[in-house]
Design a protein around this motif. Structure first.
Motif, short mmCIF file in Angstrom:
data_model
loop_
_atom_site.label_atom_id
_atom_site.label_comp_id
_atom_site.label_asym_id
_atom_site.label_seq_id
_atom_site.Cartn_x
_atom_site.Cartn_y
_atom_site.Cartn_z
N TYR A 1 6.08 -2.67 35.99
CA TYR A 1 5.06 -1.84 36.64
C TYR A 1 5.62 -0.89 37.69
CZ TYR A 1 1.63 -4.92 34.45
OH TYR A 1 0.88 -5.61 33.55
N LYS A 2 6.94 -0.85 37.90
CA LYS A 2 7.45 0.03 38.96
C LYS A 2 7.34 1.51 38.57
CE LYS A 2 12.30 -0.14 37.53
NZ LYS A 2 13.66 -0.54 37.97
N SER A 3 7.21 1.78 37.29
CA SER A 3 7.05 3.18 36.86
C SER A 3 5.59 3.58 36.70
CB SER A 3 7.78 3.41 35.54
OG SER A 3 7.27 2.55 34.53
N ARG A 4 4.65 2.64 36.86
CA ARG A 4 3.22 2.93 36.73
C ARG A 4 2.70 3.42 38.07
NH1 ARG A 4 2.42 3.13 31.28
NH2 ARG A 4 3.36 1.30 30.27
N VAL A 5 2.89 4.69 38.34
CA VAL A 5 2.56 5.23 39.65
C VAL A 5 1.06 5.49 39.76
CG1 VAL A 5 3.00 7.11 41.27
CG2 VAL A 5 4.84 6.23 39.82
N ASN B 1 -2.25 -10.99 28.32
CA ASN B 1 -3.37 -10.21 27.81
C ASN B 1 -3.48 -8.84 28.47
OD1 ASN B 1 -4.06 -12.24 26.06
ND2 ASN B 1 -5.57 -13.15 27.45
N LEU B 2 -2.87 -8.71 29.69
CA LEU B 2 -2.91 -7.40 30.35
C LEU B 2 -2.17 -6.35 29.54
CD1 LEU B 2 -2.35 -8.26 34.15
CD2 LEU B 2 -4.41 -7.29 33.11
N ASP B 3 -1.18 -6.75 28.78
CA ASP B 3 -0.42 -5.79 27.98
C ASP B 3 -1.27 -5.16 26.88
OD1 ASP B 3 1.71 -6.41 29.56
OD2 ASP B 3 2.58 -7.87 28.15
N GLU B 4 -2.42 -5.78 26.55
CA GLU B 4 -3.25 -5.23 25.48
C GLU B 4 -4.11 -4.06 25.96
OE1 GLU B 4 -5.55 -8.38 23.88
OE2 GLU B 4 -3.81 -9.69 23.47
N ILE B 5 -4.16 -3.89 27.27
CA ILE B 5 -4.96 -2.79 27.83
C ILE B 5 -4.05 -1.59 28.04
CG2 ILE B 5 -6.42 -2.07 29.75
CD1 ILE B 5 -7.15 -4.96 30.18
N ARG B 6 -4.48 -0.45 27.58
CA ARG B 6 -3.73 0.79 27.76
C ARG B 6 -3.92 1.30 29.19
NH1 ARG B 6 -4.29 6.25 24.01
NH2 ARG B 6 -2.57 7.43 25.03
N ILE B 7 -2.82 1.59 29.85
CA ILE B 7 -2.86 1.97 31.26
C ILE B 7 -2.94 3.48 31.37
CG2 ILE B 7 -1.64 1.86 33.47
CD1 ILE B 7 -0.29 -0.67 32.53
N ASP C 1 -4.34 6.74 34.49
CA ASP C 1 -4.51 6.94 35.93
C ASP C 1 -5.77 6.28 36.45
OD1 ASP C 1 -2.20 8.34 35.84
OD2 ASP C 1 -3.12 10.34 35.96
N GLY C 2 -6.78 6.16 35.61
CA GLY C 2 -8.04 5.61 36.08
C GLY C 2 -7.99 4.11 36.28
N ASN C 3 -7.37 3.38 35.35
CA ASN C 3 -7.33 1.91 35.48
C ASN C 3 -5.98 1.37 35.94
OD1 ASN C 3 -5.70 2.34 33.30
ND2 ASN C 3 -6.83 1.03 31.88
N CYS C 4 -5.08 2.24 36.35
CA CYS C 4 -3.72 1.78 36.75
C CYS C 4 -3.79 0.86 37.96
CB CYS C 4 -2.84 3.01 37.04
SG CYS C 4 -1.14 2.57 37.45
N ALA D 1 -12.28 -9.41 19.75
CA ALA D 1 -11.05 -8.70 20.08
C ALA D 1 -11.29 -7.55 21.01
CB ALA D 1 -10.37 -8.23 18.80
N ALA D 2 -12.51 -7.03 21.08
CA ALA D 2 -12.80 -5.88 21.94
C ALA D 2 -12.99 -6.28 23.39
CB ALA D 2 -14.05 -5.14 21.43
N HIS D 3 -13.16 -7.56 23.66
CA HIS D 3 -13.41 -8.01 25.03
C HIS D 3 -12.10 -8.49 25.68
CE1 HIS D 3 -17.35 -8.40 22.97
NE2 HIS D 3 -17.83 -7.94 24.15
N THR D 4 -11.13 -7.59 25.77
CA THR D 4 -9.84 -7.97 26.35
C THR D 4 -9.98 -8.28 27.84
OG1 THR D 4 -8.75 -6.53 24.76
CG2 THR D 4 -7.45 -7.27 26.65
N SER D 5 -10.75 -7.47 28.57
CA SER D 5 -10.91 -7.71 30.00
C SER D 5 -11.60 -9.04 30.26
CB SER D 5 -11.72 -6.57 30.63
OG SER D 5 -12.99 -6.46 30.00
N LEU D 6 -12.58 -9.43 29.38
CA LEU D 6 -13.23 -10.72 29.57
C LEU D 6 -12.27 -11.87 29.27
CD1 LEU D 6 -16.78 -10.09 28.09
CD2 LEU D 6 -16.10 -10.22 30.48
N LYS D 7 -11.39 -11.68 28.31
CA LYS D 7 -10.39 -12.73 28.04
C LYS D 7 -9.51 -12.96 29.27
CE LYS D 7 -10.08 -11.93 23.03
NZ LYS D 7 -9.17 -11.54 21.92
N ILE D 8 -9.11 -11.85 29.88
CA ILE D 8 -8.28 -11.98 31.09
C ILE D 8 -9.05 -12.69 32.18
CG2 ILE D 8 -7.05 -10.67 32.86
CD1 ILE D 8 -6.63 -8.46 30.76
#
Length: 1320
Positions: free
Chosen positions: A304-308, A255-261, A263-266, A219-226
């Protein structure tokens, strides 16, 4: 600028295809290798619909394949630096092939087979070593010259193939043969399917390996799942399994929704979300689910329009949004090309427009970021040599150490500095142009105009003022027509600014004049400033001081003012409410010697005064439409209000007290005050224009400016009424001034006519009594007397009267000027030359109308004459205020001038034709109406001898013609005689030639009757014509011109149209018909050829008829050439109309009937009535065609002879003649029965067997002795076939014999009392 936010990578946009690598081909030096390569990868072959989706790559000899990474045992402690590497898609699309194909030139019977086999095995082993730890498929293809034999027949090939596979370490399924013959393409297609199967197995194994890795994740490998879901979707696309690929992409997007956004990873999350969204929408469009694709895109943008991200890099976020909309619009366009329908509410143009809007926001955010960067003087950005150095090997991750604020700020400043080099206006214009094209396709025209304005603003911001001016000028008419004051004012002022900056003199003057209108939302001070700048341009000076203009603009204006083409034409019909002009003729109609006067009413509608140099009115002359005439206004009145202008228009007796002064002279550059009405006057002589023409005001012109630069203000003459009228008369111009846009120059016609109809006018003998007009009857020559007079003091030449009959009556109504007893001519139109008429002279013209039908005859009467005039080629003496204006003629729309011409004919019937410079011909057309009434109503019926209606006639049978005539003439007539002329095939009995006595006068409603006994000697099959009789006479050696047969003259152009009858026929007919045939019989005939044709036509088989048609004898002249006057000749005597062959019988020369579809029954003859009007001498003749019945062959002819008068107790002979018309012998039994023995005493054979030979006859004679007076029944004779003598006859055939007996024999007679001598 970053490549991740501005555009999607090219490897993401293409459709993934399996990669197959070819090695061993030397395409540069070996032609066979080049042909093989083109067979697989050629552009023409790849476009074929039946080729598989495969990408081929030619591998060089020392090609280095990517080294496989070492397998990872566990992912428990593995933390990836990013989600997706930049080179992964490129590697599998263009670097690492799924199948490697080795081509070798090896023949089965090659002498060096062993050496080549060893060489080939070495190459295969080298490829295996290079592809170690890879699942890439390897196969061997042998290039051979000949086609292989069927399996099992070539033992050498099988043996060497087995040895080759063993040496190379491959299976037999990996060995292929490719013959390079003329069928190379076919072999390549078969090999391609084999390569595709290998590639599919490779990608299937690759998917399986990726799934195995995915199953090891926690479950910790969310980026690898994507990452793994993206790779599975990509590989599924390579395998052409689009539905599976869509599922994997959608799972990765979820699966992208499982990652917290943060400024660094936006940026990375948005970049990967954009990739996945593009793939999902592309596959949805491909799988025909467009609504799902649109919904997916809307959800994606909303998410994503508000994720500046970083506030300093807000322009990066807007760039990403613009890229998302533009690529989705491209997907939408591609789907539409593949057949997807779109709507006005959902089409690609909407997304192109959104993309352009986000580029605008991107520009604004970049300016703010750069301004903030300039405000902070803490650090200065270092220049970037390579923009890619800011990013790592993963998409969306910058090469900045996390948590290092200084490095992040430095990177942000470098990005802001890099953004300045981007041309935002070019990107906005490109997107707007694509959006405009889409909005035009889907007919969203109003929004397309808005996009054009946005594009013009971008051109203006970018400094391209010329293109901005072009777009603004194109949009001005649309917004002017829609009358949106706020929008139009904004567009007009921006157009004026572009014209100022681009140095366009014409556009600047036009926009400045239109900006003076009160409809635009501006202050009076601004309009005064615009007017001052406008007059500076008129004086050849730039509109603004040099200090306010850039040097480039100053140079442009100097060059433009030196090369300006003056005057600059401005259409006031398109300009809103600056100057109102209206012109009117003072009189609607003028004579040739009158003065033509026009009034031009001008009003300045703005609140600033205008200076006008001159006013002109352009006229068009229909008589000379290639030239136009320009009249200048030289005098004027000024009225403060419309009420005073209306008062000046009142009659003279009402304005004596307030009589205005003399009009003032119009001065150059006169100042026109706002709100006042200026009444200007133009005048010229009407002689400048042709007679019988119509003058129309084409347009109005006003010159404004100086000699150096001027504006020509033009407007059309069509005055348009306001849609909403004012409640007071002081506001609307057309309620106070009569507007006459047309003036007619009436011609002077110098002839007057007076027409007298009927008898008594032509001879002039009125004896001082009032002449009562008579009414025209059918078949009479009706006189018409026309008196032509000249009441003017001019000398007229070539005076003529032309009369013509309407086209619809030219076959039944005719004209003539000669009714002498000799031969006459009839015409459909006549020309009577009156000659010359001196001043106040007159003359008469007489002609006659002859009609064959009852109708209202409307004759076209055309009077014409020639007149000497003193007129130069230029149209007369020129006036100083009238001149031809070629420039105005060229600028005048053609349709405005030409539209004058057709309306002239509706004004006056007078036509004028100029013969030369000193002579003209005038003509006028009138209508003369004459009502023609009927003369007689004629009916004819056929009966048997026992007065029963007759349906068909037997050859050789006597029958009755009962002719009934009813007088329908409106005036009393005198019937002089009536007679019947039968056809040559019929014979009249002597009873028919008895003279019938008539009274002197007959009135309407009186009826007459004639009974004629006829017999026909031929059936329709044996019907004899004049040509048959003529031919028979030639065969027998007889002279053609006998007293019974008329010679048919041959048609010749030199012979007269109607030759006179031969002397022999005339003499014969004069002797036999001298007392029966009148001298005024009228049969119309054109020529001998027509007569011959009609005589042949009359000999055809015709249908039955119980009643004759009430038609007149006539024949229409045949003329195949158009435009030639048709002339018809008349036979005045009946003997000239009939080719006589016997007593009151013969061939009728020509028959023309007025019925639409002539009947096919034979013509038995013509019944003629000779008559005249009461108390008149002119004799007329009415003729009626009698159509006959069907004529059949009888089995027996029966004729009965009995004395005309019978007396009681005096014997009488009753003779019955039986004639056999057949070719065989008739055996009959005749029975005579006396039912009443008290009536007659009979002697003779009461029963007799009769045998009649062919074409012979038998007489039965009985002596009857009457015993009583009065009507007595005669003995009844019956006939029947003798079946014993002729067994072929049956009793059923006796009914026909009985019918013939009933028709031929009389039933009763009237017995007279005894004579006085006998009584004594």
């Amino acid at each position: 600028m970053t490549m991740d936010a501005t555009a999607l990578p090219s490897e993401l946009l293409v459709t993934p295809q399996p990669l197959v690598g070819f090695c061993g081909l030397d395409t540069a030096r070996v032609s066979v290798h080049k042909a093989v390569w083109e067979a697989f990868s050629g552009s023409l072959q790849r476009k074929a619909a039946d080729r598989a989706a495969v990408q081929y790559k030619l591998l060089p000899p020392n090609y280095e394949f990517p080294v496989a990474k070492p397998k990872r045992a566990s992912y428990e402690w593995y933390h990836p630096k990013g989600i997706l590497k930049r080179n992964w898609m490129l590697k599998h699309l263009h670097v690492l092939p799924s199948v490697v194909v080795l081509f070798q030139d090896m023949e089965w019977n090659d002498l060096q087979w062993t050496e080549k086999q060893v060489q080939c095995a070495a190459i295969v082993q080298a490829l295996k070593n290079a592809l170690q730890e890879r699942n890439t498929r390897l196969c061997l293809v042998l290039l051979q010259r000949a086609a292989p034999l069927p399996p099992g027949e070539d033992l050498l090939a099988a043996e060497r193939a087995a040895s080759l596979t063993n040496a190379c370490g491959i299976t037999s399924k990996m060995l292929f043969i490719l013959p390079h013959t003329e069928h190379l393409t076919g072999y390549a297609l078969r090999l391609e399917s084999a390569f595709l199967d290998m590639a599919q197995s490779y990608y299937a194994l690759m998917s399986k390996r990726i799934r195995n890795h995915r199953d090891q994740l926690t479950a910790a490998h969310t980026s690898l799942k994507i990452r793994h879901q993206f790779k599975l979707g990509f590989v599924a696309e390579m395998r052409q399994d689009f539905s599976t690929g869509q599922k994997h992409y959608f799972q990765a997007y979820a699966n992208l929704d499982e990652i917290r956004i943060n400024d660094g990873n936006c940026l990375e999350i948005k970049t990967l979300a954009g990739f996945l969204n593009y793939k999902i929408c592309r596959l949805m469009f491909k799988l025909k689910t467009p609504r799902d694709a649109i919904n997916q895109f809307i959800i994606h943008v909303d998410k994503y329009k508000s994720r500046v991200g970083f506030k300093d890099l807000a322009f990066e976020h807007h760039a990403w949004l613009s890229t998302q909309h533009s690529v989705f619009a491209e997907l939408f366009c591609e789907a539409i090309k593949n057949g997807l329908p779109a709507l006005q509410t959902q089409h690609p143009g909407i997304y192109y427009h959104k993309a352009a809007e986000f580029v605008m926001k991107r520009r604004d955010a970049a300016l703010e970021a750069y301004a903030a960067m300039q405000a902070s003087s803490e650090a200065t950005p270092t220049p970037i040599q390579n923009p890619l150095s800011l990013y790592t090997e993963f998409f969306g991750i910058r090469a900045v150490k996390t948590g290092d604020l200084v490095a992040e700020q430095q990177a942000n400043m470098q990005l802001c500095d890099q953004e300045r080099s981007y041309n935002h206006s070019a990107g906005i214009i490109a997107l707007l142009s694509q959006a405009m094209a889409q909005f035009k396709i889907y007919k969203c025209l109003r929004f397309r105009k808005k996009l054009a304005i946005d594009m013009a603003e971008e051109y203006l911001k970018s400094g391209d003022h010329a293109k901005a001016l072009t777009l603004y000028s194109l949009m001005l008419p649309d917004y002017r027509q829609e009358k949106w004051a706020t929008i139009f004012t904004d567009v007009l002022l921006k157009t004026l600014r572009c014209a100022l900056l681009s140095g366009s003199v014409a556009d600047y003057i036009a926009c400045s004049l239109e900006a003076l209108s009160l409809r635009h939302q501006s202050e009076q001070s601004e309009r005064i400033l615009i007017l001052e700048n406008l007059w500076q341009v008129f004086q050849g000076v730039p509109p603004m001081p040099k200090t306010q203009l850039t040097p480039e603009a100053q140079t442009l204006w100097t060059s433009a003012l030196s090369n300006v083409k003056s005057p600059i034409q401005i259409d006031l019909d398109k300009v809103n409410d600056v100057v109102e002009m209206c012109a009117t003729f003072e009189r609607v109609q003028l004579n040739n010697d009158d003065l033509l006067q026009l009034q031009l009413i001008v009003r300045v509608l703005t609140d600033v005064p205008l200076r006008i140099r001159s006013f002109h009115v352009i006229l068009a002359d229909a008589g000379n439409p290639q030239n136009s005439y320009k009249l200048e206004a030289l005098k004027y009145f000024c009225f403060p209000t419309l009420t005073q202008l209306r008062g000046q228009k009142q009659p003279d007796d009402e304005q004596l007290e307030n009589q205005p002064q003399e009009p003032k002279n119009f001065e150059k550059n006169m100042r026109l005050e706002p709100g006042s009405y200026y009444q200007l006057f133009c005048s010229t002589e009407a002689q400048q224009f042709h007679e019988n023409t119509q003058l129309r005001i084409v347009r109005l012109e006003a010159h404004m400016g100086t000699d150096q630069v001027a504006a020509l203000l033009t407007c059309s003459s069509n005055y348009s009424r306001h849609l909403f009228r004012h409640h007071t008369r002081s506001r609307d111009l057309d309620d106070n001034v009569t507007i006459n846009p047309v003036c007619y120059i009436a011609p002077t016609f110098h002839l007057d006519t007076q027409t007298n109809l009927g008898h008594g006018h032509d001879n002039g003998l009125t004896d001082g009594k009032e002449v009562v007009a008579t009414k025209m009857l059918v078949n009479e020559y009706f006189p018409v007397v026309t008196t032509v007079s000249n009441p003017y003091n001019v000398y007229l030449q070539n005076v003529g009267v032309h009369i013509s009959i309407p086209v619809g009556l030219r076959n039944s109504v005719f004209l003539t000027t000669d009714i002498s007893p000799g031969r006459q001519k009839l015409h459909s139109q006549i020309q009577i030359d009156v000659g010359e008429l001196s001043a106040h002279g007159s003359n008469t013209a007489t002609f006659y109308i002859f009609s064959l039908t009852e109708a209202e005859i409307k004759l076209a009467q055309r009077l014409s004459y020639t007149l000497d005039v003193d007129r130069g080629p230029g149209g007369g003496s020129s006036n100083a205020r009238v001149s031809t204006a070629p420039n105005s003629s060229e600028s005048t729309p053609d349709h405005e001038v030409k539209s004058v011409i057709p309306s002239v004919a509706a004004i006056s019937p007078v036509q004028i034709e100029y013969l030369d410079e000193t002579r003209l011909r005038k003509s006028r057309e009138d209508t003369l109406t004459v009502r023609c009434y009927g003369d007689f109503k004629f009916t004819a019926r056929f009966y048997t001898m026992d007065r029963k209606p007759l349906n068909q006639v037997y050859r050789g049978e006597n029958f009755l013609l009962r002719a009934n005539t009813e007088v329908v003439a409106v005036d009393d007539v005198e019937i002089l005689d009536s007679f019947f002329i039968c056809d040559h095939n019929l014979v009249q009995s002597n009873y028919s030639f008895k003279q019938k006595k008539y009274t002197n006068k007959y009135s309407a409603g009186e009826q007459l009757e004639s009974v004629i006994v006829l017999r026909t000697n031929a059936t329709l099959r044996d019907w004899t014509t004049a040509r048959d009789l003529d031919h028979r006479g030639k065969l027998e050696g007889k002279a053609v011109t006998s007293k019974f047969i008329r010679t048919v003259p041959k048609p010749s152009s030199e012979e007269p149209l109607a030759p006179t009858p031969p002397a022999g026929i005339s003499a014969y007919m004069s002797k036999s018909l001298v007392t029966k045939i009148p001298t005024t019989m009228t049969i119309i005939n054109s020529n001998s050829a027509v007569s011959n044709a009609l005589q042949v036509a009359n000999a055809g088989v015709m249908s039955n008829s119980m009643q004759s048609d009430d038609v007149n004898v006539a024949e229409e002249a045949i003329n195949t050439q158009e435009g030639i006057k048709t002339t018809r000749l008349i036979y005045n005597k009946a003997l000239e109309a009939v080719q006589g062959t016997g007593h009151c019988r013969g061939f009728i020369k020509g028959i023309y009937t007025l019925e639409g579809n002539p009947s096919a029954v034979p013509i038995f003859g013509v019944f003629c009535i000779r008559w005249r009007r009461a108390n008149c001498k002119e004799e007329n003749e009415s003729k009626f065609v009698i159509r006959g019945l069907d004529i059949v062959e009888p089995p027996l002819n029966i004729y009965c002879t009995i004395e005309e008068k019978m007396f009681v107790k005096m014997p009488m002979a009753f003779k019955v003649v039986l004639k056999n018309p057949t070719t065989h012998v008739l055996h009959l039994i005749a029975n005579l029965s006396i039912s009443k023995t008290d009536n007659f005493i009979c002697s003779g054979h009461k029963q007799l067997d009769i045998s009649i030979m062919a074409y012979e006859e038998k007489e039965l004679v009985y002596n009857l002795y009457p015993l009583q007076v009065g009507w007595q029944e005669l003995p009844v004779l019956s006939l029947e076939y003798n079946t014993k003598a002729d067994p072929q006859k049956k009793d059923s055939q006796n009914a026909l014999l009985d019918e013939l007996v009933q028709r031929a024999l009389p039933k009763r007679v009237f017995v007279l009392p005894p004579l006085k001598q006998q009584n004594k």
